[in-house]
Write a protein that holds these residues in place. Structure first.
Motif, PDB file in Angstrom:
ATOM      1  N   GLY A   1      63.725 -10.083  66.265  1.00 29.43           N
ATOM      2  CA  GLY A   1      63.625  -8.583  66.180  1.00 29.43           C
ATOM      3  C   GLY A   1      64.824  -7.703  65.642  1.00 29.43           C
ATOM      4  O   GLY A   1      64.697  -6.731  65.097  1.00 29.43           O
TER       5      GLY A   1
ATOM      6  N   ASP B   1      61.385  -3.843  70.256  1.00 24.10           N
ATOM      7  CA  ASP B   1      60.254  -2.980  69.783  1.00 24.10           C
ATOM      8  C   ASP B   1      60.702  -1.735  70.004  1.00 24.10           C
ATOM      9  O   ASP B   1      60.409  -0.823  69.034  1.00 24.10           O
ATOM     10  CB  ASP B   1      58.903  -3.414  70.303  1.00 24.10           C
TER      11      ASP B   1
ATOM     12  N   GLU C   1      61.112   1.556  67.078  1.00 27.43           N
ATOM     13  CA  GLU C   1      60.413   2.507  67.058  1.00 27.43           C
ATOM     14  C   GLU C   1      61.452   3.746  67.103  1.00 27.43           C
ATOM     15  O   GLU C   1      61.191   4.638  66.268  1.00 27.43           O
ATOM     16  CB  GLU C   1      59.579   2.615  68.448  1.00 27.43           C
TER      17      GLU C   1
END
Lengths: 369, 369, 369, 369
Positions: free
Chosen positions: A29, B6, B10
């Motif tokens: 990530g 995540d 965003e």
């Protein structure tokens, strides 16, 4: 508001029992975040533009004048005027540049035309929303030297053939700047720089003295300078001895510098996006001293042994010649102040490598039958 | 709970007006997160251990037996028993390994001793908390081949001199494993792998067919294989033609593989932490084809031109020989499944490079006077 | 009459008490003789000309026809006819070449137009006063293969751009040949060839069997051929073990071949006048295996150890693939049959190196400031 | 009497109509003469021995004393005395050497112990039948510098590990010298030297002035010396421009020097018997500037262009630093005064290359599986 990386760091610290697969997911990530950041354009208004050029080159001064006039007279961001332009303070009284005449013709330029000095660049780099360079790769290196801390985005014009760092053509400056200052915004590559710090051998029982510190965009070279001999160099990484360099010298190059001196000395070509330090020996005395590419998380230190009979000399982006006496050392670390260059297309670098170096082009060995 | 990358992604997407200096800060922060992740130990309990070795090597089978017995009999995590041990299903009936005898002596081992097969590795890799390898670097490469998806942490024992990948000594296995399975936990390096996918030339008007896919830890080699001729190879990066390779062949190496075939062909040594793809030509036909180090964010594709008169051949970590016919291509991309190797100290890699390659050690040119 | 080198040799043998300074003078004198020989033109009449080309290439066959007709019809050496021309026996019935038509038109050609076969080249090479080749460097290598013993002077025409070996332009053939067949005569370079002899492992207690023998103009390559593995190669010089080669393969190149495969593998460029054997490893497994240039007085032998698990394969000027099994060996020695190529000017070689390889031309690293 | 090479030369000149095959035979014969010369021993009596060492090194002075005493006291050639020994005039009054004491003890040494000075070496080199050196390769280079014209045979002792040029062990000097001064005689390698001549830019309309001239055994280096910039260097061979060198510098090395600086800069290893000039660039600015090996029959000239803004600097065997200003040039040619070194066995050179450079020894890349 917005992205709070500090919070992310904190969360990682606390998560004591993080499992292997969770760790792997997080690592993946983080790399994705990094890629996204590289790709996103900056769309802020560009209200202050600095122009760097060789103030002694007559032709370049005239081109600077044209560029400055166009920037000041082209209306932007709802005003009927253009943007503030900073030119080299050396041009203040230049007849060729003709500031007085310009303002006489267009009195409204009076408040737009300003002057930069090295001092201003060091103390208030955030004043500039964009820096334009006119000249060759050397002018870009000079610009890096001007900004020893934070660096504004740099857009480099070439007059003749494009160089490794000069990827915009001067004769298309209107189209290029209109795009970048308008809706499209600009995308930048954050090119790594090194922070190089020279430490002098303090008195017995004292700490070393920090002497000079330089940000380099291409490379630090340590060699014998004007001397006939060179000392052996001790190379440490995170305080562990990695190797002893017996050679004419040693190059610590950024990926940006991989097309410069390191390449001459046998180094590989390294894409500027890669976070790496190139260690390339110059004429090493052992056959097995292959160039090495180190992680940019390493703190490197090069020491001149106290019992060495010779000094070594450092040069920073080809400039300066700082003597390292026995007992002195210099450290090299990835800088927290990268050098952001405005990019044109994704494959700028490959084009420049093929075009300028003739990398893998033309000329072939004799064929068989 | 914990780190939500995540969400970070965003937030970056939404932050339309992110300024240049904000972007730079975020980029620096992300790199810091990445470093922290590399340094943190995994402290979860290790309840399932897999052992990989050459089942045909008599000496190794005996050592595997000793290791398995010790793991099963040494009490851990509050139990008076040891942990589950998976050995190669080929050893199930091996007299030398003697599973039946072992269980006869220690009936409690019955539920601890299990068997792995390639199928199990492919389908349920998360079953294993730790994989131990006994043998040389080849055994580690074989282990990489077993795990084509997620890879458990790998700890590699060497029997003789340490290798590039085998950084633990077998005769100290008790101390090493006691540390790792205990309070200290283990730190791993996430070594990059490539996902290599071969595409066959579909029928006219159809898409290409995806044929084979392999994860490689060292390198993909494309050469003429058993043929006398080799085709020119077209190299694309993110769908743009980068260059045409005229050479005996071409190596795409991970940093881990930079000490293997790429080095023989003239490549640089690259630290395994660096996210890079090494492009090293084998006997190139042009003088200027210097090795190149590419960003691992690039999707590479090597195509055999449709009008080529010869095939090329791929081999994956030195294994397999897949023919690429005219019109076929193979893609190379950084894998989402890295290979986590348990590290001993921070400078494992430098030690192995100096020790195994004699990098910059001994042997010097003639001195002057 | 004339130079009696045997007598000189005898004199040296007898001169037991030759002093150091006398020895030095003689050595210098011998080198002078050697230089003079290289520079002197051959002015003998050229009465028999052989033409070598690719008999399957339609365009080349037509050019061969033109060349042959011109040679037969241009009066020479006091005759009103031209000289004898030997063309490839494969053209005897070629419609495109049209021998029958030619003779019909010019019956006098009947006794001038002849045919060569490989057999004739092997058995009676002294029949030809001059050999012309039409094609590329490959055609010249083929010509070398045709003459396994004495080689007549070779003049090579290029159709397009000049190659390393094809240094005369076809479209100027009349001027070139008129000079060479006339008063000026021709000067030749005696290019070294190697005699390579394969020996098979005889039965226990017997001598080795001599199997194949080849003259090579460019190089002998020993590699793994279609096999996946290669044996270690033992290299002997004058029966002493020099080194053991661990590599993908090994190239033994003449100076002429230094612009071919050896160059791709990292060898230096070597001027064809130098009496030397280039040893260039292909992807060596040690970092210190720098290419080496050996004296042509050395008898080299490459042996496959009897306990090797793999074979090696030889190819001669890129042709043939002879298997060397464990216990076999191949010897390499400077041939007593050099390959005489007609030269144009003194610096032919430099021109071809710059032109064809782009040696040290265009393309430069990034400059400083 | 004996070999009259001048007569051979004359015969070649006269033989106008020499045929191609006769030319080839003669060439082969001449090479054979050359080989025979290399192999034949010199068996003349050695009556005058010179010893070269570092007169400031205390240990070496003592060893010199031992050697001198042994040479003077060991009876030779029918006399009950030994041979004449010349030592460095700097030792005449050295207490450590103790000449007075020596003669006091052995009055017969009075007429045997003599002193050499650089002047004597220049003016009467033929006085010495053999020169012994004690020290490292640097002492051998110094000896070459002493003899700028004819050089007597040189035998070099090493005190520790053998070097490239020091191939006899000091602790076996009695056996070695007894052989060489006795029936066996000595065999020498005639190592090529270069004659390097610096020409200064004369006044307009005048010829160039010949300034310095040096014989070098290893190499001539042309680089930027203490300057920050280097000029482009124009390289001519037999008065034709071969190339323009853009590099940090340029090495012109003999085969003997191929194990020294040229090797560090990427040159090949060249056997000392090969008559060749190595051209090895130092950090060239083009990717295609592969090292080149030139024929020793070429007269090379390196010119600094008149419009150059920088000087270049020459050093000769690592010594001296002669400035070449714009308009100056330096010529390099094979010397008529080679450097004869006494050889031990045929494969001295290979042994020293393996031993000292670790050429192709130990240390290997990672193996596959």
């Amino acid at each position: 508001d917005a992205v709070d990386i500090d919070r992310v760091l904190e969360e990682i610290q606390q998560d004591e029992g993080m499992s292997h697969s969770r760790l792997m997911q997080t690592a993946t990530g983080v790399r994705e975040v990094s890629k996204q950041l590289q790709r996103r354009p900056i769309k802020r208004a560009v209200r202050n533009v600095m122009i760097v050029t060789k103030a002694r080159d007559n032709q370049l001064v005239l081109l600077t004048k044209d560029l400055a006039q166009w920037l000041m007279s082209t209306s932007r961001y709802g005003s009927d005027l253009g943007v503030n332009v900073y030119v080299d303070a050396k041009l203040r009284r230049s007849k060729r540049f003709g500031a007085a005449q310009m303002i006489e013709k267009q009195p409204r330029f009076q408040h737009l035309l300003k002057y930069w000095s090295p001092d201003l660049c060091w103390s208030q780099p955030e004043k500039f929303d964009l820096v334009l360079t006119l000249g060759g790769d050397g002018t870009v290196l000079f610009t890096s030297w001007l900004f020893q801390g934070i660096v504004p985005p740099i857009l480099s014009f070439s007059l003749g053939s494009l160089g490794f760092l000069t990827n915009f053509k001067y004769d298309q400056f209107k189209e290029s700047l209109t795009k970048i200052m308008g809706e499209e915004g600009m995308r930048v590559n954050l090119r790594m720089r090194f922070t190089c710090t020279v430490y002098r051998n303090g008195k017995e029982g004292h700490d070393m003295d920090e002497a000079e510190q330089y940000e380099v965009l291409n490379e630090l070279v340590i060699d014998r300078g004007p001397s006939s001999y060179i000392s052996n160099l001790e190379l440490y990484g995170d305080n562990e001895l990695l190797t002893v360099v017996q050679a004419d010298g040693c190059i610590f190059s950024t990926p940006t510098g991989s097309t410069a001196y390191s390449l001459s000395a046998g180094g590989s070509l390294v894409h500027p996006d890669i976070p790496a330090i190139l260690l390339t020996p110059i004429c090493p005395h052992t056959l097995s001293f292959r160039p090495m590419i180190l992680s940019d998380t390493l703190l490197l230190r090069v020491s001149i042994p106290r019992n060495s009979r010779a000094s070594a000399y450092c040069s920073f982006d080809g400039k300066g010649r700082v003597e390292l006496k026995p007992g002195d050392h210099v450290t090299i670390a990835a800088s927290q102040y990268p050098f952001p260059t405005v990019v044109k297309t994704g494959s700028d670098w490959f084009e420049s490598v093929s075009r300028t170096l003739q990398w893998n082009t033309r000329g072939a060995t004799q064929k068989g039958w």
